[in-house]
Write a protein that holds these residues in place. Structure first.
Motif, PDB file in Angstrom:
ATOM      1  N   TYR A 163      19.920  55.556   4.513  1.00  0.00           N
ATOM      2  CA  TYR A 163      18.704  55.482   5.315  1.00  0.00           C
ATOM      3  C   TYR A 163      17.541  54.820   4.585  1.00  0.00           C
ATOM      4  CZ  TYR A 163      21.579  58.666   7.865  1.00  0.00           C
ATOM      5  OH  TYR A 163      22.644  59.214   8.524  1.00  0.00           O
ATOM      6  N   ILE A 164      17.509  54.978   3.263  1.00  0.00           N
ATOM      7  CA  ILE A 164      16.450  54.377   2.448  1.00  0.00           C
ATOM      8  C   ILE A 164      17.134  53.739   1.235  1.00  0.00           C
ATOM      9  CG2 ILE A 164      14.359  54.777   1.090  1.00  0.00           C
ATOM     10  CD1 ILE A 164      13.790  57.183   2.906  1.00  0.00           C
ATOM     11  N   GLN A 186      11.718  54.784  -3.559  1.00  0.00           N
ATOM     12  CA  GLN A 186      11.226  55.344  -2.296  1.00  0.00           C
ATOM     13  C   GLN A 186      11.964  56.632  -1.943  1.00  0.00           C
ATOM     14  OE1 GLN A 186      11.580  52.266   0.650  1.00  0.00           O
ATOM     15  NE2 GLN A 186       9.820  51.115  -0.129  1.00  0.00           N
ATOM     16  N   ARG A 187      13.284  56.651  -2.187  1.00  0.00           N
ATOM     17  CA  ARG A 187      14.068  57.869  -1.912  1.00  0.00           C
ATOM     18  C   ARG A 187      13.549  59.040  -2.738  1.00  0.00           C
ATOM     19  NH1 ARG A 187      18.687  54.528  -2.479  1.00  0.00           N
ATOM     20  NH2 ARG A 187      19.184  55.543  -4.447  1.00  0.00           N
ATOM     21  N   PHE A 195      14.416  58.790   9.256  1.00  0.00           N
ATOM     22  CA  PHE A 195      13.671  58.453   8.040  1.00  0.00           C
ATOM     23  C   PHE A 195      12.806  57.209   8.189  1.00  0.00           C
ATOM     24  CE2 PHE A 195      17.222  61.097   6.953  1.00  0.00           C
ATOM     25  CZ  PHE A 195      16.605  62.093   6.213  1.00  0.00           C
ATOM     26  N   ASP A 196      12.369  56.927   9.427  1.00  0.00           N
ATOM     27  CA  ASP A 196      11.458  55.811   9.689  1.00  0.00           C
ATOM     28  C   ASP A 196      10.041  56.373   9.748  1.00  0.00           C
ATOM     29  OD1 ASP A 196       9.928  53.691  10.605  1.00  0.00           O
ATOM     30  OD2 ASP A 196      11.084  53.402  12.445  1.00  0.00           O
ATOM     31  N   ASN A 216       3.608  59.575   4.594  1.00  0.00           N
ATOM     32  CA  ASN A 216       4.649  60.610   4.448  1.00  0.00           C
ATOM     33  C   ASN A 216       4.088  61.952   4.002  1.00  0.00           C
ATOM     34  OD1 ASN A 216       6.717  58.960   5.322  1.00  0.00           O
ATOM     35  ND2 ASN A 216       7.265  58.294   3.260  1.00  0.00           N
TER      36      ASN A 216
END
Length: 190
Positions: free
Chosen positions: A64-65, A70-71, A102-103, A136
């Protein structure tokens, strides 16, 4: 040697080819990034717990990432905000998986925003119109607090709390989907 055994064990949990993975040492940049992330992760009981959880969840989050930094940043935020709200971080990951895949820029047809799909009216309710729900940290703070509230309101009944979170109280499709992602993809025994 203990570090190598830990890596073999973690990779086997992730379903990776252990022999191929052991032959290649982790990239130095990823190792340094993980070390910095662990050092900044203030919601864990100890450093070993942080390393294990972050590596395990980062592996699961890869589809997803793509970017490792970033993860790890997201996972540190999820762990911190979930812990503050008294939630299991893996449950929050399952909810995010369901809500937005995860957007962070996801917007629902009803207008909910960000990874946890928080409705913008909450900003006005809190007198914080400047808050950015696609950030986030902000989105996770709102979403975890809201879910935690509904979980208390429903006396620990996760299915009802999830349905309230989604605005679908009385229907089971949404809670079933979140709980399914939690147990099938994100669950870690306590």
């Amino acid at each position: 040697m203990a570090g190598r055994l830990l890596l073999v064990w973690l990779l086997s949990l992730a379903g990776l080819d252990v022999q191929a993975s052991v032959r290649q040492a982790p990239e130095p940049e990823l190792r340094a990034l993980l070390q910095r992330t662990v050092a900044e992760a203030d919601s864990f009981q100890d450093r070993f717990e942080a390393q294990v959880w972050l590596l395990d969840m980062s592996t699961r989050l890869t589809p997803y990432i793509a970017d490792p930094q970033q993860r790890l940043e997201l996972l540190r935020l999820v762990h911190r905000e979930a812990s503050k709200a008294g939630l299991r971080p893996e449950l929050v990951l399952a909810l995010i998986h369901t809500e937005s895949h995860f957007d962070r820029f996801a917007i629902s047809s009803a207008g909910a925003q960000g990874m946890m799909q928080v409705m913008p009216f909450w900003k006005a309710e809190l007198g914080r119109p400047q808050d950015n729900l696609t950030d986030n940290a902000t989105n996770l703070r709102y979403g975890c607090t809201i879910l935690s509230f509904y979980l208390r309101k429903e006396n620990g009944n996760l299915s009802r709390a999830l349905a309230r979170y989604n605005g679908s109280l009385g229907r089971q499709a949404y809670p079933t989907k979140v709980i399914g992602f939690w147990y099938d993809f994100w669950y870690v025994k306590p």
